[in-house]
Scaffold this motif. Sequence first.
Motif, PDB file in Angstrom:
ATOM      1  N   THR A 128      15.078 -18.647  36.989  1.00 39.45           N
ATOM      2  CA  THR A 128      15.140 -19.089  38.377  1.00 39.45           C
ATOM      3  C   THR A 128      16.578 -19.367  38.804  1.00 39.45           C
ATOM      4  O   THR A 128      17.374 -19.897  38.033  1.00 39.45           O
ATOM      5  CB  THR A 128      14.300 -20.362  38.561  1.00 39.45           C
ATOM      6  N   GLU A 129      16.893 -19.028  40.063  1.00 41.25           N
ATOM      7  CA  GLU A 129      18.239 -19.225  40.597  1.00 41.25           C
ATOM      8  C   GLU A 129      18.197 -20.101  41.846  1.00 41.25           C
ATOM      9  O   GLU A 129      17.201 -20.089  42.585  1.00 41.25           O
ATOM     10  CB  GLU A 129      18.869 -17.875  40.936  1.00 41.25           C
ATOM     11  N   PRO A 130      19.302 -20.833  42.118  1.00 40.25           N
ATOM     12  CA  PRO A 130      19.301 -21.748  43.271  1.00 40.25           C
ATOM     13  C   PRO A 130      19.043 -21.064  44.608  1.00 40.25           C
ATOM     14  O   PRO A 130      18.355 -21.606  45.460  1.00 40.25           O
ATOM     15  CB  PRO A 130      20.704 -22.372  43.222  1.00 40.25           C
ATOM     16  N   GLU A 131      19.584 -19.872  44.808  1.00 42.84           N
ATOM     17  CA  GLU A 131      19.490 -19.233  46.122  1.00 42.84           C
ATOM     18  C   GLU A 131      18.489 -18.080  46.155  1.00 42.84           C
ATOM     19  O   GLU A 131      18.453 -17.321  47.115  1.00 42.84           O
ATOM     20  CB  GLU A 131      20.875 -18.726  46.551  1.00 42.84           C
ATOM     21  N   THR A 132      17.699 -17.949  45.111  1.00 43.89           N
ATOM     22  CA  THR A 132      16.742 -16.845  45.032  1.00 43.89           C
ATOM     23  C   THR A 132      15.347 -17.401  44.832  1.00 43.89           C
ATOM     24  O   THR A 132      15.149 -18.245  43.949  1.00 43.89           O
ATOM     25  CB  THR A 132      17.078 -15.913  43.846  1.00 43.89           C
ATOM     26  N   PRO A 133      14.354 -16.991  45.618  1.00 41.95           N
ATOM     27  CA  PRO A 133      12.994 -17.493  45.395  1.00 41.95           C
ATOM     28  C   PRO A 133      12.516 -17.176  43.986  1.00 41.95           C
ATOM     29  O   PRO A 133      12.610 -16.035  43.527  1.00 41.95           O
ATOM     30  CB  PRO A 133      12.167 -16.742  46.445  1.00 41.95           C
ATOM     31  N   GLY A 134      12.005 -18.188  43.302  1.00 41.02           N
ATOM     32  CA  GLY A 134      11.525 -17.968  41.951  1.00 41.02           C
ATOM     33  C   GLY A 134      10.355 -17.008  41.879  1.00 41.02           C
ATOM     34  O   GLY A 134      10.091 -16.418  40.820  1.00 41.02           O
ATOM     35  N   THR A 135       9.657 -16.830  42.997  1.00 42.03           N
ATOM     36  CA  THR A 135       8.515 -15.915  43.025  1.00 42.03           C
ATOM     37  C   THR A 135       8.937 -14.460  43.214  1.00 42.03           C
ATOM     38  O   THR A 135       8.095 -13.570  43.203  1.00 42.03           O
ATOM     39  CB  THR A 135       7.565 -16.309  44.172  1.00 42.03           C
ATOM     40  N   GLU A 136      10.253 -14.211  43.400  1.00 38.38           N
ATOM     41  CA  GLU A 136      10.738 -12.845  43.608  1.00 38.38           C
ATOM     42  C   GLU A 136      11.881 -12.546  42.648  1.00 38.38           C
ATOM     43  O   GLU A 136      13.044 -12.462  43.044  1.00 38.38           O
ATOM     44  CB  GLU A 136      11.193 -12.661  45.056  1.00 38.38           C
ATOM     45  N   PRO A 137      11.573 -12.371  41.360  1.00 41.39           N
ATOM     46  CA  PRO A 137      12.634 -12.106  40.387  1.00 41.39           C
ATOM     47  C   PRO A 137      13.398 -10.826  40.666  1.00 41.39           C
ATOM     48  O   PRO A 137      14.526 -10.660  40.200  1.00 41.39           O
ATOM     49  CB  PRO A 137      11.879 -12.028  39.053  1.00 41.39           C
ATOM     50  N   GLY A 138      12.806  -9.916  41.437  1.00 39.71           N
ATOM     51  CA  GLY A 138      13.516  -8.693  41.792  1.00 39.71           C
ATOM     52  C   GLY A 138      14.762  -8.946  42.614  1.00 39.71           C
ATOM     53  O   GLY A 138      15.621  -8.057  42.737  1.00 39.71           O
ATOM     54  N   LEU A 139      14.895 -10.141  43.201  1.00 39.67           N
ATOM     55  CA  LEU A 139      16.077 -10.484  43.988  1.00 39.67           C
ATOM     56  C   LEU A 139      17.138 -11.198  43.150  1.00 39.67           C
ATOM     57  O   LEU A 139      18.096 -11.743  43.694  1.00 39.67           O
ATOM     58  CB  LEU A 139      15.673 -11.385  45.163  1.00 39.67           C
ATOM     59  N   THR A 140      16.986 -11.189  41.843  1.00 37.12           N
ATOM     60  CA  THR A 140      17.933 -11.862  40.953  1.00 37.12           C
ATOM     61  C   THR A 140      19.367 -11.470  41.284  1.00 37.12           C
ATOM     62  O   THR A 140      19.702 -10.281  41.396  1.00 37.12           O
ATOM     63  CB  THR A 140      17.623 -11.505  39.490  1.00 37.12           C
ATOM     64  N   ALA A 141      20.230 -12.491  41.427  1.00 38.46           N
ATOM     65  CA  ALA A 141      21.631 -12.247  41.790  1.00 38.46           C
ATOM     66  C   ALA A 141      22.573 -12.294  40.599  1.00 38.46           C
ATOM     67  O   ALA A 141      23.703 -11.813  40.692  1.00 38.46           O
ATOM     68  CB  ALA A 141      22.072 -13.280  42.832  1.00 38.46           C
ATOM     69  N   THR A 142      22.160 -12.886  39.493  1.00 42.13           N
ATOM     70  CA  THR A 142      23.011 -12.922  38.304  1.00 42.13           C
ATOM     71  C   THR A 142      23.291 -11.492  37.851  1.00 42.13           C
ATOM     72  O   THR A 142      22.381 -10.670  37.750  1.00 42.13           O
ATOM     73  CB  THR A 142      22.323 -13.712  37.180  1.00 42.13           C
ATOM     74  N   ARG A 143      24.583 -11.205  37.563  1.00 45.40           N
ATOM     75  CA  ARG A 143      25.001  -9.836  37.262  1.00 45.40           C
ATOM     76  C   ARG A 143      25.418  -9.709  35.799  1.00 45.40           C
ATOM     77  O   ARG A 143      25.996 -10.623  35.225  1.00 45.40           O
ATOM     78  CB  ARG A 143      26.173  -9.425  38.153  1.00 45.40           C
ATOM     79  N   ALA A 144      25.150  -8.549  35.242  1.00 45.47           N
ATOM     80  CA  ALA A 144      25.606  -8.196  33.896  1.00 45.47           C
ATOM     81  C   ALA A 144      26.420  -6.916  34.004  1.00 45.47           C
ATOM     82  O   ALA A 144      25.907  -5.869  34.411  1.00 45.47           O
ATOM     83  CB  ALA A 144      24.425  -8.002  32.958  1.00 45.47           C
ATOM     84  N   VAL A 145      27.695  -6.996  33.646  1.00 43.69           N
ATOM     85  CA  VAL A 145      28.615  -5.859  33.756  1.00 43.69           C
ATOM     86  C   VAL A 145      28.910  -5.340  32.361  1.00 43.69           C
ATOM     87  O   VAL A 145      29.301  -6.125  31.482  1.00 43.69           O
ATOM     88  CB  VAL A 145      29.925  -6.285  34.448  1.00 43.69           C
ATOM     89  N   PRO A 146      28.729  -4.048  32.116  1.00 46.58           N
ATOM     90  CA  PRO A 146      29.016  -3.521  30.771  1.00 46.58           C
ATOM     91  C   PRO A 146      30.501  -3.615  30.447  1.00 46.58           C
ATOM     92  O   PRO A 146      31.354  -3.458  31.331  1.00 46.58           O
ATOM     93  CB  PRO A 146      28.551  -2.061  30.848  1.00 46.58           C
TER      94      PRO A 146
END
Length: 386
Positions: A128-146
């Motif tokens: 869960t993220e502060p600015e993202t609805p927990g019911t919509e994980p598809g909107l996850t803003a945390t990024r992973a850069v190779p």
Amino acid sequence: MPGCPPEAAALRERVRAFVRERVMPCEPVLDAGGESARTALRGLQAEAKRAGLWALPLPTEYGGQGLGLPHYFAVAEAEGASDHGPAALGSAPLLDVLMLARHADESVKQRFLRRITDGEVRTCYAMTEPETPGTEPGLTATRAVPDAAGGWVLHGRKWFTSGAGDADLVTVLARAEDEGPDGLALFLVPTAAAGFTVVRELPVLGAGGQWEIELDGVAVPHGHAVGAPGQALRIAGERLVLGRVLRCLRWLGQAERAFDLMCLRARSRGQSAGPLADRQLVQQMVFDSLLAIRSTRPLVHEAAARLAAGDDARLETGLAKVAAARMLQQVTDAAIQVHGAAGLGPDTALPGLFRTGRTARLLDGPDELHITAVARRVLRGYPVTS
């Protein structure tokens, strides 16, 4: 549970006795947190190991006792009568251990799974993220850069991450760049890594245990991805269904505890007109609470049975989750009412049980999410007529 074999019933009673006699008396210290709580928990864990009750449902190849889900479900209600029961008995990391055993790199399994099962390494899960609805994980803003070494660098913030303050490893849901629109992935992150910060504790109705964390350029080594990019939501769904069933079973155990406290209070508390147990309004609360518990238990057991059999349990789990959350809140509220002012103070477990009941209606998805999902699933089974 229905059809529970004698050996599972005997184990359930041993677990029930351990939780009531050893864990519950330690709850004030455990609830307070800090070093005293850690010391008390380590003591309980050592007792559970000596009693042969440690890590009951965890796989034997990693040091657990390999109790199958049908038999573990039969004891989970007794274990969960205290919020601290699963941690004291070593079953708390079950979801993480099963997830890593199924989807992690072999090197990660070899390095961590036995240590997690033993209680040496502590884990948590950050979705869960502060600015993202927990019911919509598809909107996850945390990024992973190779990165050039074949690993990843994570940037983002998560909150309401249970146990992050004491965790050694955290599984983080992030959007893997260069992996397309469905490139959500899970990463096993050491909390000692540079750039990982525990921002603050987030008290829930006054109780601790939830945390906000930040990942500011955290390097995740090669092999620490859990599953391939694009599989994260499927893997998360696996653990969510099992997690919801376990929560429902534990909420039943906590509701039974509140019910017992209510009945004991009604029998022992006297007034000028006689004991509370003789009052019709109190009898109504006892009846309604028992009806709620007895009506909810079959729903939970049906979801557990379908899950254990490998069947699709999404509809049954949605029904059970909403019913169990409402039931726990209703029963603990009635128990507090019968106790009067004493039910609001620190001398009973009722404030903590009520807090769990209220938060239960948001944990693992709010009531509204499950109501909508179940209704849509049911309605799809009916033909459209003109």
